[in-house]
Design a protein around this motif. Sequence first.
Motif, PDB file in Angstrom:
ATOM      1  N   GLN A  10       0.814  -1.207   0.000  1.00 10.33           N
ATOM      2  CA  GLN A  10       0.000   0.000   0.000  1.00 10.33           C
ATOM      3  C   GLN A  10       0.851   1.262   0.000  1.00 10.33           C
ATOM      4  O   GLN A  10       0.379   2.318  -0.421  1.00 10.33           O
ATOM      5  N   GLN A  11       2.095   1.146   0.451  1.00 12.08           N
ATOM      6  CA  GLN A  11       2.966   2.316   0.579  1.00 12.08           C
ATOM      7  C   GLN A  11       4.131   2.277  -0.400  1.00 12.08           C
ATOM      8  O   GLN A  11       5.215   2.774  -0.109  1.00 12.08           O
ATOM      9  N   TRP A  61       6.212   8.547  -0.266  1.00 14.62           N
ATOM     10  CA  TRP A  61       5.824   7.817   0.931  1.00 14.62           C
ATOM     11  C   TRP A  61       6.902   7.921   2.006  1.00 14.62           C
ATOM     12  O   TRP A  61       6.597   8.063   3.197  1.00 14.62           O
ATOM     13  N   LEU A  65       6.098   9.381   5.651  1.00 12.75           N
ATOM     14  CA  LEU A  65       6.269   8.576   6.858  1.00 12.75           C
ATOM     15  C   LEU A  65       7.277   9.204   7.812  1.00 12.75           C
ATOM     16  O   LEU A  65       7.100   9.173   9.033  1.00 12.75           O
ATOM     17  N   ASP A 125      -4.613   7.297   0.372  1.00 12.11           N
ATOM     18  CA  ASP A 125      -3.658   6.867   1.392  1.00 12.11           C
ATOM     19  C   ASP A 125      -2.437   7.780   1.408  1.00 12.11           C
ATOM     20  O   ASP A 125      -1.859   8.042   2.464  1.00 12.11           O
ATOM     21  N   LEU A 126      -2.025   8.223   0.222  1.00 15.10           N
ATOM     22  CA  LEU A 126      -0.897   9.139   0.131  1.00 15.10           C
ATOM     23  C   LEU A 126      -1.431  10.532   0.466  1.00 15.10           C
ATOM     24  O   LEU A 126      -1.915  11.265  -0.385  1.00 15.10           O
TER      25      LEU A 126
END
Length: 314
Positions: A10-11, A61, A65, A125-126
């Motif tokens: 997902q990342q 990402w 993070l 998600d991003l």
Amino acid sequence: MTRLGEVARQQAGVVSRAQALEVGLTPGAIRAHLRAGRWSAVYQGIYRTFTGAVPRRARLWAVLLRAGPTAVLSHQTAAELSGLLAEPCDPVHVTIPLSRRVRVIPGAVLHRSARLEHARQPGPDLRRTRVEETVIDLAISARKHEVAIGWITRACGRRLTTPDRIRAAITRRPRVRWRRLLLAVVDDTADGCHSVLERRFLRDVEHDHRLPRGRRQKVPPQKSGRRRYRDVAYDDFGTVVELDGRAYHPEERRSEDRQRDNEAAAAAIRTLRYGWSDVATPCAVAVQVVRALRSGGWRGRPRRCRRVECVVRP
């Protein structure tokens, strides 16, 4: 697929140390992946779980993070993700809450905001800022007001957001550079003015010289069923003004422009075409537009503007 594998998928193949520990890896297992070369550190506590080049999405990402769970990509980077920019732009821009402290992230620019809960785009998600928030961030950080205007007109012209949403976002902020100007641009854009050049024509040529208000953009569908577009159409006076700013009318549209001019000539419609250098001398443009409108039957009286060099004769 393992829980960590799903997180990495997902990342874009990037995980944080905290995420790895949360799904059950031990510190020793993380060190083993690093020693074996299966993983490598992008930033302290942020790892890529693949070898080879780092794709753009993986880099974004990694920055996100490293900046923390409440951070969002913003400014030029959010513009890239939303389609406001056609190409990736470095450095990566990320915004964090005012209360959070983050060390310098190589290759990234850190911004701080007290209103991230309102600015974040729901869904991806991003994480990134909403389009209208991105537009305002870019506008108020622009060095010139023409660039600031361009962000608004581009976003609306590409239908990525609406003038109403931008206006609402401006009013929610206590401090906005060029607030009155940007709100005026939003109002113009709502009327169909979709580029900085079009706005200059509206203000400096039409408004300042009291010319009739032309109809912007849409033209009824042709017999072929295709919809054509004009920049400024004076329907009652058989005149069209095309505004040719290269930033908004790229080279591949030149043949379409010529086709439109030819169609207008065949229908006995006068077509005037202006670029940036022309509209920079709005009074001379106004004189030509007045001549074309009068040839089409306009009997109004233009006015001289406040410029000392104005050549318009009432």
